[in-house]
Motif scaffolding. Structure first.
Motif, short mmCIF file in Angstrom:
data_model
loop_
_atom_site.label_atom_id
_atom_site.label_comp_id
_atom_site.label_asym_id
_atom_site.label_seq_id
_atom_site.Cartn_x
_atom_site.Cartn_y
_atom_site.Cartn_z
N PHE A 35 1.89 1.19 -0.37
CA PHE A 35 3.28 0.79 -0.32
C PHE A 35 4.12 2.04 -0.20
N VAL A 36 5.15 1.97 0.63
CA VAL A 36 5.99 3.13 0.87
C VAL A 36 7.40 2.83 0.36
N PRO A 37 7.78 3.45 -0.79
CA PRO A 37 9.13 3.24 -1.30
C PRO A 37 10.13 4.11 -0.54
N PRO A 38 11.38 3.79 -0.49
CA PRO A 38 12.00 2.61 -1.09
C PRO A 38 11.92 1.36 -0.22
N SER A 39 11.36 1.46 1.00
CA SER A 39 11.29 0.26 1.84
C SER A 39 10.36 -0.78 1.23
N ASP A 40 9.40 -0.32 0.43
CA ASP A 40 8.40 -1.19 -0.20
C ASP A 40 7.63 -2.04 0.79
N ASP A 41 7.45 -1.51 1.99
CA ASP A 41 6.56 -2.13 2.97
C ASP A 41 5.21 -1.44 2.86
N PHE A 42 4.16 -2.19 3.14
CA PHE A 42 2.82 -1.66 3.09
C PHE A 42 2.46 -1.09 4.45
N LEU A 43 1.91 0.11 4.46
CA LEU A 43 1.54 0.80 5.70
C LEU A 43 0.08 1.21 5.64
N VAL A 44 -0.64 0.85 6.68
CA VAL A 44 -2.04 1.25 6.81
C VAL A 44 -2.20 2.01 8.12
N ILE A 45 -2.77 3.20 8.03
CA ILE A 45 -3.22 3.94 9.21
C ILE A 45 -4.72 4.10 9.01
N ASP A 46 -5.49 3.49 9.89
CA ASP A 46 -6.94 3.45 9.73
C ASP A 46 -7.59 4.82 9.87
N VAL A 47 -8.70 4.97 9.19
CA VAL A 47 -9.52 6.17 9.32
C VAL A 47 -10.15 6.16 10.72
N ALA A 104 -4.04 -1.26 24.78
CA ALA A 104 -3.72 -1.10 23.36
C ALA A 104 -4.86 -0.42 22.63
N VAL A 105 -4.51 0.40 21.65
CA VAL A 105 -5.47 0.91 20.68
C VAL A 105 -4.83 0.70 19.31
N VAL A 106 -5.40 -0.22 18.55
CA VAL A 106 -4.90 -0.53 17.21
C VAL A 106 -5.32 0.58 16.27
N ILE A 107 -4.33 1.13 15.54
CA ILE A 107 -4.63 2.24 14.63
C ILE A 107 -4.31 1.90 13.18
N GLY A 108 -3.80 0.71 12.90
CA GLY A 108 -3.44 0.35 11.53
C GLY A 108 -2.67 -0.94 11.49
N GLY A 109 -1.75 -1.04 10.53
CA GLY A 109 -0.94 -2.25 10.42
C GLY A 109 -0.23 -2.34 9.10
N ASP A 110 0.12 -3.57 8.74
CA ASP A 110 0.84 -3.81 7.50
C ASP A 110 -0.07 -4.32 6.39
N ARG A 119 -1.05 -9.43 8.69
CA ARG A 119 -1.14 -9.98 10.04
C ARG A 119 -0.66 -9.05 11.15
N GLU A 120 0.14 -8.07 10.82
CA GLU A 120 0.71 -7.21 11.85
C GLU A 120 -0.15 -5.98 12.08
N LEU A 121 -0.46 -5.73 13.33
CA LEU A 121 -1.29 -4.60 13.73
C LEU A 121 -0.40 -3.53 14.34
N LEU A 122 -0.67 -2.30 13.99
CA LEU A 122 0.04 -1.16 14.57
C LEU A 122 -0.82 -0.61 15.70
N ALA A 123 -0.25 -0.55 16.90
CA ALA A 123 -1.03 -0.14 18.06
C ALA A 123 -0.24 0.80 18.95
N TYR A 124 -0.99 1.70 19.58
CA TYR A 124 -0.42 2.48 20.67
C TYR A 124 -0.45 1.62 21.93
#
Length: 133
Positions: A36-48, A68-74, A77-82
């Motif tokens: 979790f990243v304060p103060p936004s309190d959103d969860f951030l994942v960047i995969d190994v 697309a290359v998925v590198i993480g997400g929330d 359900r949300e995926l973070l991708a280039y």
């Protein structure tokens, strides 16, 4: 070349891309993130790095999102991708159940910009045009 540089090159070769330098630097230093990243309190994942190929293949993301290359997400359900259809590739979110690129939501032009602004802004949930670079 270090073993980490070799591994990054292997993953890049697998996807047929070259990761932006700031992401390569992140992989070589921090490596991954899951919190979790304060103060936004959103969860951030960047995969190994060692999980990128398996994670992308498990969801057949290249079939639904060519370039697309998925590198993480929330962490849900949300995926973070280039989006390597563009140069430089921006970071977008894609819902895990999305059919195609039409649901992509621009997040940042780089991993550095995402990390710099994430604590204040968190995830963007509305489709807006990315800033001009």
């Amino acid at each position: 070349m270090s073993s980490n540089d070799d591994r990054i090159a292997q993953v890049e070769h697998h996807f047929g891309v070259r990761f932006p330098q700031d992401y390569r630097d992140f992989l070589g230093t921090t490596g991954s993130l899951s919190r979790f990243v304060p103060p936004s309190d959103d969860f951030l994942v960047i995969d190994v790095l060692d999980e990128l190929i398996g994670n992308n293949e498990a969801g057949e993301f290249q079939k639904r999102f060519p370039g697309a290359v998925v590198i993480g997400g929330d962490g849900s359900r949300e995926l973070l991708a280039y989006d390597f259809r563009q140069d430089p590739p921006p970071l977008v979110t894609l819902d895990v159940s999305a059919e195609d690129w039409s649901s992509a939501i621009h997040q940042a032009m780089s991993i550095s910009a995402l990390l710099e602004n994430f604590s204040q802004n968190g995830w963007k949930w509305d489709k807006v045009d990315p800033p001009l670079s």
